[in-house]
Design an enzyme around this catalytic site. Structure first.
Site, mmCIF file in Angstrom:
data_model
loop_
_atom_site.group_PDB
_atom_site.id
_atom_site.type_symbol
_atom_site.label_atom_id
_atom_site.label_comp_id
_atom_site.label_asym_id
_atom_site.label_seq_id
_atom_site.Cartn_x
_atom_site.Cartn_y
_atom_site.Cartn_z
ATOM 1 N N CYS A 169 65.314 10.086 38.529
ATOM 2 C CA CYS A 169 64.391 8.913 39.133
ATOM 3 C C CYS A 169 63.785 9.544 40.435
ATOM 4 O O CYS A 169 64.535 9.515 41.256
ATOM 5 C CB CYS A 169 65.382 7.623 39.341
ATOM 6 S SG CYS A 169 66.060 6.980 37.774
ATOM 7 N N HIS A 172 40.573 -24.130 31.829
ATOM 8 C CA HIS A 172 39.045 -23.731 31.519
ATOM 9 C C HIS A 172 38.873 -22.893 32.838
ATOM 10 O O HIS A 172 38.155 -21.864 32.452
ATOM 11 C CB HIS A 172 38.166 -25.138 31.681
ATOM 12 C CG HIS A 172 36.907 -24.717 31.990
ATOM 13 N ND1 HIS A 172 36.065 -24.470 32.912
ATOM 14 C CD2 HIS A 172 36.005 -24.578 30.678
ATOM 15 C CE1 HIS A 172 34.665 -24.023 32.931
ATOM 16 N NE2 HIS A 172 34.789 -24.336 31.345
#
Length: 812
Positions: free
Chosen positions: A754, A423
């Protein structure tokens, strides 16, 4: 609808469809839709019936309750009654009402018929509310009305149905309708009466057909706990969590479970008595807490059912399931539209970055991706919610719908218990609040008025830091990303944060850092697992025993955690390529892993020492590399991620490359077999000088600009004193990069890079494009800037601010 079985009061599930929301509410209409349309597709829904919304209205009318309810609500609005007083008075009036005789008899006749169908006299049933404004795509109404389990007997059923009617006016339901803008009198309630599944002696939980935090729509998220599923919905326990990659579910022979997290599962809800909706909470056994609730085949089975339901409804779904402890059968007991991520603007992403922060206090499961600094307001019981201070961080053991009135006034929420489908998590998402659930001991460690920072910016795990942090936020417009011929890919390290970037239009992952998964998810040196009995430090052995608990062997732990961690990265861009670099720790970094000190030599300069390829075929690490290879095999062959490419770092000579490839073949990873490609990092001058020889052994090059700069210029990249000399745009380094690209292409292999230089320097991006680079791989937060720089270098871009719509600063 079939007139022979239905009546103005009762409608059977099999005669209902999703078009009947106005008659029986969203929840019951959805149950009917699944019984009608999805039973032939293998979706099992417990049988049952619903009372009509007109029956609710008639009950109020016959008992002359409308003016009573209207009067109490008017008193609430003008301040003559408190919310608690008005809600209690309305509920008492409804529960005290009498059933019209024909309605009473219709409910009892249907109950008897349900028993006849099941072959049980007075069966145990679940009695659930279904409001006519509930479970709509734009409003979830999560937990606003009551559910009653294990209801048995005629009088118990009639009494419980009245209580269900009354729950339309719980304090939280009244508040929620006011917040959502629904008029009270326009919402009616249908009661669903459904055969109970014996989950009390089995298990139950909730699943979503997307990742609840990122909205990544290619996974099914499953939470599971022992006993009845209310404990998962209410967040009173920390459940197991599983994630399954949907696109590979039907690929023969694969098991694409990309995450398994064992929850504490401290308690479970079971039957307390024979009738009356009685349940009770009991502690779980030590064995239950240590075990998985679901076996792998059950996880995959539930995920397949979730996909069938999602495909039928044509939208992401929030589904409750239960496993019968007597038969082992899996049942779907509810399904409703997911209401948060599916409504997010598709083209925009909010990105938070934490710059400076205090000491870490605790961590748990993150909900959302925001960062908030505010004082703590610690409330342990619902009776004390009146003392909540607006704008504080609510810290509590758990929440239920009664807490909604103060949750919407909080800056963030932190709970001891609960999972992503609890909840607290669901309501926090709806309200747009960051939350950290399942922390375990937040109410013990934090105190009122303590200034803390709640950070959900780091992925699956959220962290509470001491004091105010300095952070920034920016909204990024992905629609501004230009098209480029050069592939722009991502550098990824943290699997927990991988799904956060799924909306980026990346061309794949150019660098997935295996060592990050090892250091953060596994934490143990691989040889401390393969040679566990040789360890002398009893404290270290005890720590490893605890970490690897539940695995048949300690090496299995390494393989499983590494494969699943990399799978989350592979899933994020599937079927685009993901280049996984095998471990590239230096010896001092390896020694820092748990149990690692005894397996690593002391080196004067680890940066150019025993690292990368030289370790893989060495007898002193070969066992560790074998585990890495096992993980890659599981990732590609068992889980189905054949988009994974392997990359070898710091390979000094072609001959060393031969030894590594031979070692991989012995471990079952053979270049070319089943489409396996093996790349090599170009980060040493010898890789460029002997590029043609490397190209004959490997399928592609990836330039590592940091190490290549370090070794070309002779500059220790970690040296602060020499920092000014470390320049990736030095002519010598640029010559190396051009030569690597030129020689690689001449030999017929693709070449990528990279590094961050293309994001920091548009000139560097232009140089790479002019040299013919095939791909550039960068961190996700700089992706759009690099994409823009590359597009301009290709002559296809336009000046912009890389898609950033708005920026903001927070904290100190």
């Amino acid at each position: 609808m079939t007139e022979s079985t239905d009546s103005p009061t009762i409608l059977w599930f099999e005669n209902l469809g999703r078009g009947d929301t106005g008659t029986v509410g969203g929840k019951n209409a959805s149950l009917g839709e699944m019984v009608q349309a999805l039973a032939p597709k293998g979706i099992a829904v417990p049988p049952g019936f619903a009372t009509s919304a007109d029956a609710f209205r008639r009950f109020l009318s016959e008992n002359e309750l409308e003016p009573v309810i209207g009067d109490y609500l008017a008193r609430l609005e003008d301040g003559r009654m408190s919310l608690a007083e008005a809600g209690a008075a309305i509920r008492k009036a409804i529960v005290g009402g009498e059933w019209p005789e024909d309605m009473r008899q219709a409910i009892l006749d249907a109950y008897a018929e349900l028993g006849r169908r099941a072959g049980i006299d007075e069966p145990s049933v679940a009695v659930r509310s279904s409001a006519t404004a509930e479970d709509l795509p734009e409003a979830s109404f999560a937990g606003q009305q009551e559910t009653f389990l294990n209801v048995r007997g005629k009088q118990a059923l009639l009494s419980t149905c009245r209580r269900c009617f009354a729950s339309l006016y719980t304090d939280r339901a009244i508040t929620y309708r006011r917040v959502q803008g629904f008029a009270h009198e326009q919402v009616a309630l249908s009661v669903g009466v459904q055969m109970m599944v014996r989950a009390d002696i089995g298990g139950a939980g909730v699943m979503f057909t997307l990742d609840t935090e990122s909205g990544f729509d290619k996974v099914v998220l499953i939470n599971a706990a022992w006993g009845l599923g209310e404990v998962v919905v209410q967040g009173t326990v920390s459940p197991d969590e599983y994630q399954v990659f949907k696109p590979l579910l039907e690929k023969a022979g694969t098991s694409p479970i990309v995450q398994k997290k064992r929850g504490a599962k401290e308690r479970k809800m079971v039957y307390a008595g024979a009738e009356g909706g009685e349940t009770r909470m009991v502690p779980t056994s030590r064995a239950e807490r240590a075990a998985w609730v679901l076996e792998d085949d059950e996880i995959l089975g539930l995920a397949r059912q979730a996909v069938v339901i999602e495909d039928h409804y044509g939208q992401p779904m929030d589904i409750e399931w239960a496993r019968d402890g007597e038969t082992g059968k899996l049942w779907i007991v509810q399904a409703r539209p997911e209401t948060v991520q599916s409504r997010r603007a598709a083209g925009k992403v909010m990105h938070f970055t934490l710059h400076e922060h205090g000491r870490e206090l605790l961590r748990g499961l993150s909900v959302g991706d925001a960062v908030v600094s505010a004082p703590v307001c610690l409330i342990e019981h619902a009776a004390d919610i009146e003392r909540f201070i607006d704008g504080a961080i609510l810290v509590t053991p758990t929440t239920d719908p009664d807490w909604v009135p103060i949750m919407k006034r909080a800056a963030a929420i932190v709970t001891d218990h609960g999972g992503r489908t609890s909840h607290a998590a669901i309501v926090s998402r709806e309200l747009g609040l960051p939350a950290i659930v399942g922390c375990g001991n937040a109410t013990e460690l934090l105190h009122d008025e303590q200034m803390v920072t709640v950070s959900c910016a780091g992925g699956d795990e959220g962290v509470v830091y001491e004091g105010k942090a300095r952070f920034s936020a920016e909204e990024i417009d992905l629609s501004s990303a230009p098209e480029t011929r050069t592939r722009v890919m991502l550098n990824m390290a943290n699997p927990a944060a991988a799904f956060r970037w799924w909306r980026l239009p990346a061309d794949g992952v150019g660098l997935a850092r295996m060592e990050f998964v090892i250091s953060n998810a596994i934490r143990v040196h691989p040889l401390a697992l393969t040679r566990f009995d040789s360890l002398r430090d009893e404290k270290v052995k005890a720590e490893i025993e605890e970490i690897t608990k539940g695995y048949d062997s300690k090496p299995d732990y390494f393989v499983d955690q590494l494969a699943r961690g990399l799978a989350r990265i592979a899933a994020m861009v599937w079927p685009k390529p993901v280049i996984v670099r095998m471990s590239d720790f230096k010896t001092n970094e390896y020694a820092g892993l748990i149990g690692g000190a005894g397996f690593e030599p002391g080196e004067e300069n680890p940066m150019i020492g025993w690292r990368g390829a030289s370790r893989y075929h060495d007898k002193d690490y070969a066992e560790g590399f074998a585990l890495e290879c096992r993980a890659i095999r599981r990732l590609r062959e068992e889980m189905g991620f054949d988009n994974v490419v392997v990359m070898i770092p710091f390979c000094r000579t072609p001959e060393e490359g031969d030894r590594v490839l031979a070692t991989m073949k012995e471990a079952g990873l053979e270049r070319g077999k089943d489409g396996l490609k093996v790349y090599v990092m170009v980060e040493i001058p010898s890789n460029v000088i002997r590029a043609e020889e490397f190209a004959r052994r490997f399928d592609g090059f990836s330039i590592g600009s940091n190490d290549l700069t370090q070794l070309t210029l002779g500059v220790d990249r970690d040296s602060g004193r020499l920092a000014a000399l470390f320049a990736e745009d030095d002519p010598a380094v640029l010559w190396m990069i051009r030569e690597a690209i030129s020689r690689g292409h001449a030999a017929g292999v693709p070449v990528g890079l990279c590094g961050q230089a293309p994001s920091n320097d548009p000139k560097f991006a232009r140089l790479l494009v002019e040299a013919g680079i095939d791909s550039i791989s960068v961190t996700p937060d700089s992706f759009l800037q690099v994409k823009e720089n590359v597009a301009q270098a290709e002559g296809a871009g336009r000046p912009s601010v890389a898609g950033v719509v708005a920026r903001g600063e927070g904290g100190v």
